[in-house]
Design an enzyme around this catalytic site. Structure first.
Site, PDB file in Angstrom:
ATOM      1  N   ARG A  97       0.840  -1.097  -0.162  1.00  0.00           N
ATOM      2  CA  ARG A  97      -0.055   0.051   0.107  1.00  0.00           C
ATOM      3  C   ARG A  97       0.933   1.289  -0.071  1.00  0.00           C
ATOM      4  O   ARG A  97       1.697   1.485   0.864  1.00  0.00           O
ATOM      5  CB  ARG A  97      -0.882  -0.035   1.215  1.00  0.00           C
ATOM      6  CG  ARG A  97      -1.887  -1.165   1.115  1.00  0.00           C
ATOM      7  CD  ARG A  97      -2.802  -1.320   2.416  1.00  0.00           C
ATOM      8  NE  ARG A  97      -3.790  -0.111   2.143  1.00  0.00           N
ATOM      9  CZ  ARG A  97      -4.762   0.058   3.129  1.00  0.00           C
ATOM     10  NH1 ARG A  97      -4.822  -0.675   4.214  1.00  0.00           N
ATOM     11  NH2 ARG A  97      -5.737   1.072   3.026  1.00  0.00           N
ATOM     12  N   ASP A 288     -15.621   3.510   2.134  1.00  0.00           N
ATOM     13  CA  ASP A 288     -15.884   2.101   3.002  1.00  0.00           C
ATOM     14  C   ASP A 288     -17.228   1.330   2.752  1.00  0.00           C
ATOM     15  O   ASP A 288     -17.613   0.498   3.118  1.00  0.00           O
ATOM     16  CB  ASP A 288     -15.321   2.329   4.352  1.00  0.00           C
ATOM     17  CG  ASP A 288     -13.985   2.753   4.466  1.00  0.00           C
ATOM     18  OD1 ASP A 288     -13.346   2.384   3.439  1.00  0.00           O
ATOM     19  OD2 ASP A 288     -13.455   2.869   5.591  1.00  0.00           O
TER      20      ASP A 288
HETATM   21  O1  S3P Z   1      -8.783   8.438   7.933  1.00  0.00           O
HETATM   22  C1  S3P Z   1      -9.579   7.253   8.239  1.00  0.00           C
HETATM   23  O2  S3P Z   1     -10.083   7.045   9.127  1.00  0.00           O
HETATM   24  C2  S3P Z   1      -9.799   6.339   6.962  1.00  0.00           C
HETATM   25  C3  S3P Z   1      -9.862   7.045   5.820  1.00  0.00           C
HETATM   26  C4  S3P Z   1     -10.318   6.245   4.413  1.00  0.00           C
HETATM   27  O3  S3P Z   1      -9.159   6.040   3.552  1.00  0.00           O
HETATM   28  P1  S3P Z   1      -8.632   6.723   2.339  1.00  0.00           P
HETATM   29  O4  S3P Z   1      -8.450   8.343   2.848  1.00  0.00           O
HETATM   30  O5  S3P Z   1      -7.314   6.219   2.016  1.00  0.00           O
HETATM   31  O6  S3P Z   1      -9.599   6.855   1.311  1.00  0.00           O
HETATM   32  C5  S3P Z   1     -11.143   4.934   4.759  1.00  0.00           C
HETATM   33  O7  S3P Z   1     -11.268   4.076   3.609  1.00  0.00           O
HETATM   34  C6  S3P Z   1     -10.389   4.351   5.873  1.00  0.00           C
HETATM   35  O8  S3P Z   1     -11.157   3.128   6.273  1.00  0.00           O
HETATM   36  C7  S3P Z   1     -10.255   5.274   7.064  1.00  0.00           C
HETATM   37  C1  PEP Z   2      -9.791   1.158   4.295  1.00  0.00           C
HETATM   38  C2  PEP Z   2      -9.867   0.506   5.322  1.00  0.00           C
HETATM   39  O1  PEP Z   2      -8.959   0.704   6.331  1.00  0.00           O
HETATM   40  P1  PEP Z   2      -7.559   1.175   6.275  1.00  0.00           P
HETATM   41  O2  PEP Z   2      -7.124   1.959   5.120  1.00  0.00           O
HETATM   42  O3  PEP Z   2      -7.443   1.963   7.556  1.00  0.00           O
HETATM   43  O4  PEP Z   2      -6.593  -0.086   6.621  1.00  0.00           O
HETATM   44  C3  PEP Z   2     -11.184   0.004   5.838  1.00  0.00           C
HETATM   45  O5  PEP Z   2     -11.461  -0.330   7.138  1.00  0.00           O
HETATM   46  O6  PEP Z   2     -12.236  -0.149   5.188  1.00  0.00           O
END
Ligand code: S3P
Ligand code: PEP
Length: 410
Positions: A97, A288
């Site tokens: 990632r 999500d």
């Molecule tokens: O800041 C956060 O708590 C999150 C941001 C989102 O990610 P992205 O900003 O990478 O889309 C989301 O998908 C993740 O589950 C939680």
């Molecule tokens: C994308 C997610 O989590 P993270 O990016 O924080 O691993 C999620 O919880 O769907």
């Protein structure tokens, strides 16, 4: 291990949802930066929060945050300004990632970060020091977590921080969630324009903080209500005007025949039975929830076009591909476009007689497909333990709602 689910004829339950992992992990970082001595209340007990607690409590040189995106990104910024040298690592998937945008931004502020293996990806070796820079431009169209990570350290930087975001900003409600929590901890930060944010060099103050329940977790219960003949579900710990962007799920489910009534301690879900002809929705703010709505719409026979899904490829798995593969097993043929759009125009194929849904180490694949047992009683969910990433009691809660779960070893 696999789970086979049998569904009750009517779902009646009061569910204590898990606390929000997004709020828990922000509150933990902010509490540490405020040098708070009491931890935030009602922290999530999910893996992603447990790794954060351990990272902030321990003196380990190597910190393994497993699959937690928030922990990886928030700790990268936090450790850059905290004395000591640490290796920050995670699962094999976490090592795929990307993190370069955040690392470059922190380096511009003066941080000392090296890649242990592959350029642009964890693990990282971080040598904490005082950061002196205060103004940077970075991409806002890859992950909002990079931006949240930088914002949270803004108040402890000598000269504060000014961020300029380029490209279309994704997951904006998560940035707003960060700004809100920073304010709750005495920070001063706000949008200057659509794409610039300013943080004052004003230290945080320790406060008592209570974490609310998780609206993303709530979505699976809305889905169960939408797909079941009869449902009376109460979800505890959700409030109107939540900081969480995923609370918008309630409005979208209202269009799919599930209404929300705010009651004393949470919400009551009520089915009204009306369904739209199709659902076209932009998920740029609520990535999500894409899996929840893709599975729900297919099973309700509602064609859809979901846009704004460009971040799905770099989450726990490539969620667009995973949805296409697994919904195909249930007889639904989806199509994707430009890596950011997922559609279903009603095209069907013969479903597998005993479909095994693979979960790709992605908690949301398991949780979004489990409610499909309503229509596919022979379906199995593979590796169901993945739910611990955000919702460890998901299966227990299903049992409480009358689902029967049998365990199979393939
Ligand atoms: O800041 C956060 O708590 C999150 C941001 C989102 O990610 P992205 O900003 O990478 O889309 C989301 O998908 C993740 O589950 C939680
Ligand atoms: C994308 C997610 O989590 P993270 O990016 O924080 O691993 C999620 O919880 O769907």
């Amino acid at each position: 291990m696999r789970y086979k689910l049998s569904v009750p004829s009517a779902v009646k339950a009061t569910i204590q949802l898990p606390a929000s992992k997004s709020i828990s992990n922000r509150a933990l970082i902010l509490n540490a930066l405020a040098q708070g001595t009491t931890p935030p209340c009602n922290l999530s007990d999910c893996d992603d929060t447990l790794v954060m607690i351990k990272a902030l409590d321990g003196n380990n040189e190597t910190i393994d945050i497993m699959a937690a995106g928030t922990a990886m990104r928030f700790l990268t910024a936090y450790l850059s300004t905290t004395p000591g040298t640490h290796i920050l690592t995670g699962t094999e998937r976490m090592q795929q990632r990307p993190i370069q945008i955040l690392v470059n931004a922190l380096r511009e502020l003066g941080a000392q970060i090296d890649y242990v293996n592959k350029e642009g990806y964890p693990p990282l070796r971080i040598h904490g020091k005082e950061l002196t820079g205060n103004e940077i431009t970075l991409k806002g169209n890859v992950s909002s977590q990079y931006i949240s990570a930088l914002l949270m350290i803004g108040p402890v930087l000598k000269n504060g921080l000014r961020l300029h975001l380029s490209g279309e900003i994704i997951s904006r409600p998560y940035i707003n969630l960060t700004l809100q929590l920073m304010k709750d901890f005495g920070g001063q930060a706000s949008w200057l324009s659509e794409s610039s944010i300013e943080v004052s060099p004003k230290p945080y103050i320790p406060v008592s903080f209570m974490v609310e329940s998780d609206w993303s977790a709530a979505s699976y219960w809305y889905q169960i209500a939408a797909l079941s003949e009869k449902a009376e579900i109460e979800l505890i710990g959700l409030f109107p005007n939540s900081y969480q962007g995923d609370s918008r799920g309630a409005e979208i489910f209202a269009r799919l025949g599930v209404e929300t009534e705010f009651i004393h301690e949470g919400v009551l879900l009520k089915k009204n039975g009306t369904l739209p002809e199709r659902l076209d929705e932009n998920f740029i703010d609520i990535p999500d929830l894409a899996q929840t709505f893709a599975v729900t719409c297919c099973l309700l026979g509602i064609p859809f076009r979901f846009t704004g899904l460009q971040s799905l490829k770099i989450k726990e798995t490539d969620r667009i591909a995973a949805l296409e593969n697994e919904l195909y097993k249930l007889g639904y043929i989806l199509c994707d476009k430009q890596d950011s759009i997922l559609c279903w125009e009603g095209e069907r194929c013969e479903p597998e007689a005993e479909p095994v849904i693979n979960t790709y180490e992605d908690h949301r694949m398991a949780m979004a497909f489990a409610p499909a047992a309503v229509r596919f009683p022979k379906m199995r969910i593979a590796d169901p333990q993945v739910v611990t990433k955000s919702y460890p009691s998901y299966w227990e809660n299903l049992k409480q709602a009358g689902f029967k779960i049998s365990i199979e070893q393939p």
